[in-house]
Write an enzyme that holds these catalytic residues in place. Structure first.
Site, PDB file in Angstrom:
ATOM      1  N   ARG A   1      30.435 -12.470 -38.683  1.00  0.00           N
ATOM      2  CA  ARG A   1      29.893 -11.236 -38.130  1.00  0.00           C
ATOM      3  C   ARG A   1      28.534 -11.383 -37.467  1.00  0.00           C
ATOM      4  O   ARG A   1      28.447 -11.560 -36.272  1.00  0.00           O
ATOM      5  CB  ARG A   1      29.827 -10.159 -39.203  1.00  0.00           C
ATOM      6  CG  ARG A   1      31.207  -9.648 -39.551  1.00  0.00           C
ATOM      7  CD  ARG A   1      31.113  -8.369 -40.283  1.00  0.00           C
ATOM      8  NE  ARG A   1      32.254  -7.492 -39.995  1.00  0.00           N
ATOM      9  CZ  ARG A   1      32.366  -6.286 -40.468  1.00  0.00           C
ATOM     10  NH1 ARG A   1      31.441  -5.773 -41.224  1.00  0.00           N
ATOM     11  NH2 ARG A   1      33.412  -5.552 -40.166  1.00  0.00           N
TER      12      ARG A   1
ATOM     13  N   ARG B   1      30.369  -9.351 -46.750  1.00  0.00           N
ATOM     14  CA  ARG B   1      30.496  -9.732 -45.334  1.00  0.00           C
ATOM     15  C   ARG B   1      29.283 -10.507 -44.829  1.00  0.00           C
ATOM     16  O   ARG B   1      28.903 -10.374 -43.669  1.00  0.00           O
ATOM     17  CB  ARG B   1      30.747  -8.499 -44.461  1.00  0.00           C
ATOM     18  CG  ARG B   1      32.061  -7.802 -44.748  1.00  0.00           C
ATOM     19  CD  ARG B   1      33.253  -8.719 -44.483  1.00  0.00           C
ATOM     20  NE  ARG B   1      34.479  -7.941 -44.412  1.00  0.00           N
ATOM     21  CZ  ARG B   1      35.099  -7.638 -43.269  1.00  0.00           C
ATOM     22  NH1 ARG B   1      34.648  -8.051 -42.132  1.00  0.00           N
ATOM     23  NH2 ARG B   1      36.209  -6.932 -43.298  1.00  0.00           N
TER      24      ARG B   1
ATOM     25  N   TYR C   1      47.880  -1.636 -45.567  1.00  0.00           N
ATOM     26  CA  TYR C   1      48.097  -2.421 -44.338  1.00  0.00           C
ATOM     27  C   TYR C   1      49.579  -2.754 -44.138  1.00  0.00           C
ATOM     28  O   TYR C   1      50.071  -2.764 -43.015  1.00  0.00           O
ATOM     29  CB  TYR C   1      47.276  -3.716 -44.380  1.00  0.00           C
ATOM     30  CG  TYR C   1      45.812  -3.489 -44.071  1.00  0.00           C
ATOM     31  CD1 TYR C   1      45.390  -3.152 -42.784  1.00  0.00           C
ATOM     32  CD2 TYR C   1      44.841  -3.598 -45.066  1.00  0.00           C
ATOM     33  CE1 TYR C   1      44.047  -2.928 -42.495  1.00  0.00           C
ATOM     34  CE2 TYR C   1      43.496  -3.381 -44.785  1.00  0.00           C
ATOM     35  CZ  TYR C   1      43.109  -3.048 -43.499  1.00  0.00           C
ATOM     36  OH  TYR C   1      41.785  -2.826 -43.217  1.00  0.00           O
TER      37      TYR C   1
ATOM     38  N   ASP D   1      40.259 -13.953 -45.523  1.00  0.00           N
ATOM     39  CA  ASP D   1      40.489 -12.523 -45.341  1.00  0.00           C
ATOM     40  C   ASP D   1      41.495 -12.033 -46.373  1.00  0.00           C
ATOM     41  O   ASP D   1      42.318 -12.816 -46.854  1.00  0.00           O
ATOM     42  CB  ASP D   1      40.990 -12.209 -43.931  1.00  0.00           C
ATOM     43  CG  ASP D   1      40.691 -10.756 -43.574  1.00  0.00           C
ATOM     44  OD1 ASP D   1      39.610 -10.490 -43.047  1.00  0.00           O
ATOM     45  OD2 ASP D   1      41.526  -9.879 -43.877  1.00  0.00           O
TER      46      ASP D   1
ATOM     47  N   ARG E   1      33.164 -20.229 -34.469  1.00  0.00           N
ATOM     48  CA  ARG E   1      34.376 -19.479 -34.173  1.00  0.00           C
ATOM     49  C   ARG E   1      34.889 -19.786 -32.767  1.00  0.00           C
ATOM     50  O   ARG E   1      36.080 -19.976 -32.551  1.00  0.00           O
ATOM     51  CB  ARG E   1      34.109 -17.978 -34.305  1.00  0.00           C
ATOM     52  CG  ARG E   1      35.411 -17.222 -34.254  1.00  0.00           C
ATOM     53  CD  ARG E   1      35.282 -15.754 -34.117  1.00  0.00           C
ATOM     54  NE  ARG E   1      36.465 -15.325 -33.377  1.00  0.00           N
ATOM     55  CZ  ARG E   1      37.029 -14.170 -33.463  1.00  0.00           C
ATOM     56  NH1 ARG E   1      36.514 -13.269 -34.228  1.00  0.00           N
ATOM     57  NH2 ARG E   1      38.100 -13.894 -32.768  1.00  0.00           N
TER      58      ARG E   1
END
Ligand code: CP3
Length: 354
Positions: free
Chosen positions: A27, A23, A150, A73, A36
């Site tokens: 973030r 990561r 998920y 992702d 973003r």
């Protein structure tokens, strides 16, 4: 080209372990948030190859890491199979539809990565072009069990009760879903390798929700299926978070590297990796990411202790899970710097302590 990671993965003698952080893209970095905001949202960002390339490369300069990881992702695979997701700010991923029955499963599509995941493959090409050989590029996917979680639950969960329930309640349906995920993921990872990624990591983030018996009997065969043929092409890392109770079983997989979470005892893992049936495995890990809240002196000491325990050879320095969103950039940098400055105990120190 900084090929330290690739040399370590080949088991060649290296001067220090290569370092990157799970990561590391997105973030924490202010420059990520700027891109973003420009893109609109998370999905707009990862579907836009130029922007995805930009945030993939940001951490190379911001932290000084020895590898880039593709900005994408794990949830792009279930979406390509026919289950779209949204990323809800401060809440997490949400799937409006889930898989709970055979009819749900029958509505899923076979994935053709060249069309369904073309935006990722385009991003890889732009990234490689912009990286211009500075550091290797790591591609990735979720593992079958984590994606299953998920697809069945539709959102994050503490202990994945619905997903585990399906394993027991309907073994045939759950096995069919795991197979479908495995086939889609396999095609996707081969396409990433065709596009030029140098290394692949498989994230089994929710491995820790299963007992050893269940993982070995019901999940491991799909992991074997997934890895077969991949590991002949590029080095593959399997990171099964919370799965140290079956690390020995994972060591039978045809992968190059085992990723360790921060709960795993390092010396024990090294002994196990050295004794792996197909020959010694590389280990990647495993500093507790919360150590990065401490001051740089402590970060440095804990990082050096980690390398003392894992050893320099066949080690990739990393965290035991992803970087937390509010860890200051200079603390991430302190970790990377500490790896770069690692020097084993000198002969004199060794003699004194002996
Ligand atoms: O490592 C990297 O920096 C590369 C990019 C990457 C992302 N997700 C970007 C991302 C990688 C490797 C992942 C993997 C991923 N995604 C995993 C496996 C690793 C792990 O953490 O266990 C999982 C479980 C997911 C699913 C996912 N994606 C969740 C639960 C969330 C929500 C909140 C969060 O930040 O964890 C995401 C969103 C996501 N994926 C963000 C990023 C940078 C946050 C997006 C934003 O808010 O801008």
């Amino acid at each position: 080209m900084n090929d330290l990671l690739l040399r370590a993965l080949k088991g060649e003698a290296v001067e220090r372990p290569p370092v990157w952080m799970m990561r590391q893209a997105g973030r924490t970095l202010p420059e990520y948030r700027a891109v973003r905001a420009e893109a609109g949202g998370f999905k707009d960002l990862l579907m836009h190859p130029d922007r995805a390339a930009e945030v993939t490369i940001q951490p190379i300069d911001a932290y000084g890491v020895d590898a880039a990881i593709l900005f994408s992702d794990i949830l792009v695979v279930p979406e390509a199979m026919g289950l779209p997701y949204n990323l809800v700010e401060k809440v997490g991923p949400r799937f409006p539809e889930t898989i709970r029955s055979r009819a749900d499963l029958d509505r899923l599509r076979e994935v053709d990565p060249g069309t369904d995941l073309k935006y990722v493959l385009n991003a890889i090409r732009v990234i490689l072009d912009h990286l211009d050989g500075r550091v290797p590029l790591i591609g990735f996917s979720g593992a079958p069990w984590t994606i299953f979680c998920y697809m069945v639950e539709g959102k994050g969960s503490k202990d994945w009760t619905l997903a585990r329930r399906m394993l027991w309640e309907d073994p045939q349906l759950s096995d069919a879903l795991l197979s479908a995920i495995t086939q889609a993921t396999k095609a996707y990872l081969h396409a990433q390798i065709d596009a030029g990624v140098h290394v692949v990591q498989i994230f089994d983030s929710w491995a820790g929700s299963l007992s050893r018996e269940l993982y070995v009997q019901r999940i491991l065969p799909h992991m074997h299926d997934l890895l077969e043929g991949l590991s002949a092409r590029v080095p593959v890392t399997v990171f099964a978070k919370g799965g140290s109770h079956f690390l020995k079983d994972l060591s039978t997989l045809p992968c190059t590297t085992l990723g360790l979470d921060w709960q795993t005892d390092r010396r024990w893992a090294r002994a196990l990796a050295d004794a792996a049936p197909g020959g010694p495995k590389v280990l990647q890990g495993n500093l507790d990411p919360s150590v990065l809240y401490a001051n740089p002196g402590i970060i440095r000491a804990e990082t050096h202790r980690m390398i003392d325990e894992l050893g320099i050879q066949r080690t990739i320095a990393n965290l035991g899970h992803g970087l937390y969103p509010d860890i200051p950039t200079d603390h991430g940098r302190a970790f990377v710097q500490a790896v770069k400055e690692y020097a084993p105990a000198t002969e004199q120190e060794t003699t004194t302590s002996a």
